[in-house]
Design an enzyme around this catalytic site. Sequence first.
Site, short mmCIF file in Angstrom:
data_model
loop_
_atom_site.label_atom_id
_atom_site.label_comp_id
_atom_site.label_asym_id
_atom_site.label_seq_id
_atom_site.Cartn_x
_atom_site.Cartn_y
_atom_site.Cartn_z
N LYS A 178 1.05 -1.41 0.26
CA LYS A 178 -0.44 -0.35 -0.05
C LYS A 178 0.96 1.43 -0.09
CE LYS A 178 -3.34 -2.68 0.66
NZ LYS A 178 -4.68 -3.06 -0.39
C1 LIG Z 1 -5.72 -3.82 0.97
C2 LIG Z 1 -7.21 -4.46 1.14
C3 LIG Z 1 -7.85 -4.56 1.66
C4 LIG Z 1 -7.28 -5.30 2.71
O1 LIG Z 1 -6.25 -4.86 3.70
P1 LIG Z 1 -5.60 -5.75 4.20
O2 LIG Z 1 -4.48 -4.77 5.34
O3 LIG Z 1 -5.06 -6.85 3.24
O4 LIG Z 1 -6.29 -6.96 5.05
C5 LIG Z 1 -9.83 -4.55 1.68
N1 LIG Z 1 -10.05 -3.60 0.73
C6 LIG Z 1 -9.19 -2.83 -0.08
C7 LIG Z 1 -9.42 -2.69 -1.60
C8 LIG Z 1 -7.51 -3.75 -0.45
O5 LIG Z 1 -6.81 -3.16 -1.26
#
Ligand SMILES: *Cc1c(COP(=O)(O)O)cnc(C)c1O
Length: 363
Positions: A178
Amino acid sequence: MIPISKPLLGEEEQAAVRRVIESGMLAQGPRVAEFERAFAGFIGVNHAIATSNGTTALHAALLAHGVGPGDEVITTPFTFMASVNSILFTGARPVLVDIDDSFNLNPELVEAAITPHTKAIMPVHLYGQPANLGALDQIARRHNLALVEDACQAHGAEFAGRRAGSFGTGCFSFYATKNMTTGEGGMITTDDEGIAQRARMIIAHGMKVRYYHETLGYNYRMTDLAAAIGIEQLKKLPAFNARRAANAAWYDQHLANIPGLITPSVGPDRTHVYHQYTIRITPEYGLSRDALVEQLGKRGIGSAIYYPIPMHRQHSMRAYSVGELACPITEQMADEVLSIPIHPSVTESDRLVIADALISARQ
Ligand SMILES: *Cc1c(COP(=O)(O)O)cnc(C)c1O
């Protein structure tokens, strides 16, 4: 090789983690509280609650709004599975509504999908561009629905000058790919004191006072090790996002005139933080998307399809009742999208290599 994503951690994160290890306070402690305060300030809300990841943030946020069996939650089928899974965890029914060509929920279709069972709307700010939060916020208010924003890809993105995650209850992820990371981690943001208190209990076994359990809860807490990394990453986030935006502006210009290749558009009143830079490969391009991925790979360029299978066509969903409306735009985008490297480590020479590959692949 130019990877599709790359976490950027340095001396600051290393030193911060070392200090936590030396302190002996590894679980939830002072660094979590500090990270929560800093993140709340950054988003522009009164409360932030750190969680173990973005999925647990979404689950706890829905529970804090009282979402449960018999309820419906409207969201998009063009997302990562975590959005829809978090709804299923509560026992509620996901109602999947089509997107528009910004890749985000179409507010008109959202309003048409509301029933007496609807409890919440969950927009996903896909690729780092806020959904139409002005329209969705109005719809939620008009129908007295919770607005739970899946802002897991949108750290710092804005709609009408306000940050994503400050309109409803915001949910963020700090997974390694991210815009900022703690390895695994998440955050819930809200201005609502009651939601904040409930979320805080739900992520800690339903306790406000230790060993007095008021409600069913989970262990969804963040560690001080992760928070120490998050504090440093948050300081760097504006610079990271600026580099992503600069890479995107360059691509917008240099990929503009390739027949059959469509660059992403940004809707009015929005700032895009380019978690992904996602182009569309249409038939006019003359080479299939799969063949293009292979060509890019041969030239050492990472690329990825986010996401090839819409949520309503996932095998895991067959066991559940899903409100599955016609989603022709989602189906089309799932066939056309391709994300190319945009992260802050992408250099000018990388961009030239990538643009050249996209131009020459179709000849
Ligand atoms: C990454 C992501 C999540 C979940 O996050 P995690 O930290 O991997 O559990 C949920 N929604 C979207 C759109 C994402 O890109």
